[in-house]
Motif scaffolding. Structure first.
Motif, short mmCIF file in Angstrom:
data_model
loop_
_atom_site.label_atom_id
_atom_site.label_comp_id
_atom_site.label_asym_id
_atom_site.label_seq_id
_atom_site.Cartn_x
_atom_site.Cartn_y
_atom_site.Cartn_z
N PHE A 124 10.85 -57.31 -40.54
CA PHE A 124 11.66 -56.43 -41.58
C PHE A 124 11.54 -56.79 -42.97
N PHE A 125 11.81 -55.83 -43.95
CA PHE A 125 11.44 -55.93 -45.08
C PHE A 125 12.33 -55.23 -45.79
N LYS A 126 12.54 -55.59 -47.13
CA LYS A 126 13.58 -54.89 -48.01
C LYS A 126 12.64 -53.80 -48.68
N VAL A 127 13.66 -52.54 -49.37
CA VAL A 127 13.03 -51.72 -49.95
C VAL A 127 13.71 -51.34 -51.40
N THR A 128 13.06 -50.53 -52.26
CA THR A 128 13.65 -50.18 -53.23
C THR A 128 14.67 -48.79 -53.23
N ILE A 129 15.76 -48.68 -54.13
CA ILE A 129 16.47 -47.75 -54.06
C ILE A 129 16.60 -47.10 -55.37
N HIS A 130 16.10 -45.96 -55.73
CA HIS A 130 16.09 -45.30 -56.94
C HIS A 130 17.03 -44.66 -57.54
N ASP A 131 17.97 -44.05 -56.67
CA ASP A 131 19.01 -43.29 -56.75
C ASP A 131 20.33 -43.86 -56.11
N GLU A 132 21.42 -43.84 -56.90
CA GLU A 132 22.86 -44.23 -56.17
C GLU A 132 23.24 -43.34 -55.11
N GLU A 133 22.82 -42.10 -55.40
CA GLU A 133 23.10 -40.98 -54.59
C GLU A 133 22.45 -41.44 -53.06
N LEU A 134 21.05 -41.89 -52.95
CA LEU A 134 20.51 -42.30 -51.89
C LEU A 134 21.28 -43.38 -50.94
N LEU A 135 21.75 -44.47 -51.89
CA LEU A 135 22.33 -45.45 -51.24
C LEU A 135 23.64 -45.22 -50.51
N HIS A 136 24.49 -44.04 -50.95
CA HIS A 136 25.58 -43.49 -50.54
C HIS A 136 25.53 -42.71 -49.40
N ARG A 137 24.37 -42.03 -49.19
CA ARG A 137 23.73 -41.22 -48.15
C ARG A 137 23.40 -42.06 -46.98
N LEU A 138 22.78 -43.06 -47.42
CA LEU A 138 22.50 -44.09 -46.31
C LEU A 138 23.59 -44.67 -45.79
N GLU A 139 24.59 -45.12 -46.50
CA GLU A 139 25.86 -45.71 -45.73
C GLU A 139 26.42 -44.65 -45.18
N GLN A 140 26.44 -43.51 -45.30
CA GLN A 140 27.24 -42.42 -44.76
C GLN A 140 26.34 -42.21 -43.22
N ILE A 141 25.10 -42.34 -43.40
CA ILE A 141 24.23 -42.20 -41.96
C ILE A 141 24.55 -43.45 -41.15
N ASP A 142 24.62 -44.39 -41.71
CA ASP A 142 24.99 -45.76 -41.04
C ASP A 142 26.41 -45.77 -40.26
N ASN A 143 27.38 -45.25 -41.17
CA ASN A 143 28.91 -45.01 -40.35
C ASN A 143 28.86 -43.89 -39.37
#
Length: 431
Positions: free
Chosen positions: A269-288
């Protein structure tokens, strides 16, 4: 790694790239290797080098015929399923779905695998499930899990890969390899804003040369054979939400930090960049949403799901597909006194985490999985997969710990040519 996107010219160099990921025996000396060269007339005879080919010609000439069924090349070996595209800066032109479909009939796995059994994620319905698990909660979970699946693009093959490696012949080249993976987001509320570390980031066009990224605990899980070392990491991209060929909603990010795992596991596994806070919140919602969909699965349904393997992947680098098959058998590997003791320690770490639900205990558990040499179950299944499916998440029921069910972290590993079955490996915990 399917054939290149042009008609191959005579010669061994081009043909060896077409079938690079397969392990074969030399038709002359019998040596096994991933790096065999093929007779470009019949596509059946395989050789270590020109010397073996020349030495065998007096015998082979009597059996060498054109237009041999290409599926014969899949007999007698093991294949890691990464798709290779030509050495080009214009990758998207090479993985356009329409163009790829022109080549699917020529895919060497086509003789054993009907590409029609890949279901576009946007077309997946309850009716695609076997009747034993044909429940709305199962379909909802599969679709929720599919949103975590990503396409991995590795645009360099490390010179450090050993001779026995499936990609050895591509060492030092920019041929792009495509595979699949899955994102996992931990601690979404804990992040930092930093300068973008990517020299040629595509976001420079709209964010400027000195733009920022959000550094969060966002990791991509895939196979170890997909991403070998830091050299490859620096030229690795990840596509989120590649669900249709029009690429509406696709988000591209970049790999930044590689974590190594034990040799007994084909997982990295590896880490990746996030360019938009909107993407971070979207991924959090998908995970939930994914977690909620899993907890909605009754235990009796989870038990039935363990008889099936549902793969979510990007075959041939195409938009996301779902395929459904059966688990055929389960075997064990890496079972020693040392690994059994380690498995008991890992099980204790897991139980502690399940009881406390604390972030600290979760990190200890994950560190233990990376540190300990553990026994594994090898799960064999007949689900359709193809080149580009390496590292794709496999839905395979769940396991129970402290009266709580949790999903397996399972990823498609490889295709066994002799048995015509796929397999993945999961840790065997011993209570």
């Amino acid at each position: 790694m399917s054939e290149q996107r042009q008609t191959p010219q005579p010669g061994l160099k081009c043909e060896s790239k077409r079938f690079l990921p397969m392990e074969h025996d030399c038709s002359y000396c019998g040596k096994s290797s991933f790096s065999m060269k093929f007779c470009t007339n019949c596509w059946v005879a395989k050789y270590c080098d020109r010397e073996c080919q020349k030495s065998h010609w007096s015998e082979h000439r009597h059996h060498c015929h054109k237009e041999t069924n290409i599926s014969q090349l899949y007999k007698g070996g093991r294949m890691v399923e990464m798709e290779m595209v030509p050495d080009t800066e214009f990758l998207e032109a090479s993985v356009n779905e329409d163009f790829l479909f022109l080549d699917l009939d020529k895919c060497p796995k086509n003789g054993y695998n009907d590409h029609a059994n890949f279901i576009a994620v946007k077309e997946f319905t309850l009716q695609h499930l076997p009747k034993e698990i044909r429940h709305k909660c199962v379909a909802d979970y599969i679709l929720a899990e599919s949103k975590t699946t990503v396409r991995v693009l590795v645009k360099w093959t490390s010179k450090n890969r050993p001779d026995t490696d499936a990609c050895a012949r591509c060492r030092g080249t920019r041929n792009t390899r495509t595979a699949s993976g899955k994102f996992v987001l931990d601690n979404p509320d804990s992040f930092q804003v930093k300068d973008c570390p990517i020299p040629h980031c595509h976001r420079i066009k709209n964010l400027g040369p000195n733009h920022k990224i959000i550094e969060a605990d966002l990791k991509i899980f895939t196979n170890k054979h997909v991403l070998y070392d830091e050299d490859e990491l620096n030229r690795t991209e990840v596509d989120f939400f590649y669900d249709s060929k029009d690429k509406v909603g696709l988000v591209k990010e970049y790999a930044t930090q590689l974590f190594y795992t034990k040799p007994s596991s084909d997982k990295t596994f590896f880490k990746v960049t996030i360019h938009d806070e909107e993407l971070l919140h979207r991924l959090e919602q998908i995970d939930n949403d994914k977690s909620a969909a899993f907890w909605n699965l009754p235990s009796q349904v989870l038990r039935k799901m363990s008889a099936f393997a549902i793969v979510i992947s990007h075959p041939h680098g195409m938009p996301k597909k779902i395929s459904v098959g059966h688990v055929v058998r389960v075997t064990e590997e890496n079972l020693t006194d040392e690994t059994i003791a380690n498995a008991k320690e890992a099980a204790l770490l897991e139980r502690t985490w399940f009881e406390s639900h604390s972030e600290e205990d979760y990190l200890k558990f994950m560190a233990g999985l990376g540190r300990l040499n553990l026994p594994v179950y090898k799960i064999w299944y007949d689900t359709p997969t193809c080149q580009g499916s390496s590292g794709s998440p496999v839905i395979f029921g769940g396991r129970k710990c402290k009266d709580t069910w949790g999903p397996y972290m399972a990823f498609h590993s490889a295709y066994d040519i002799d048995s015509k079955l796929n397999y993945f490996k999961i840790v065997r915990f011993i209570d």
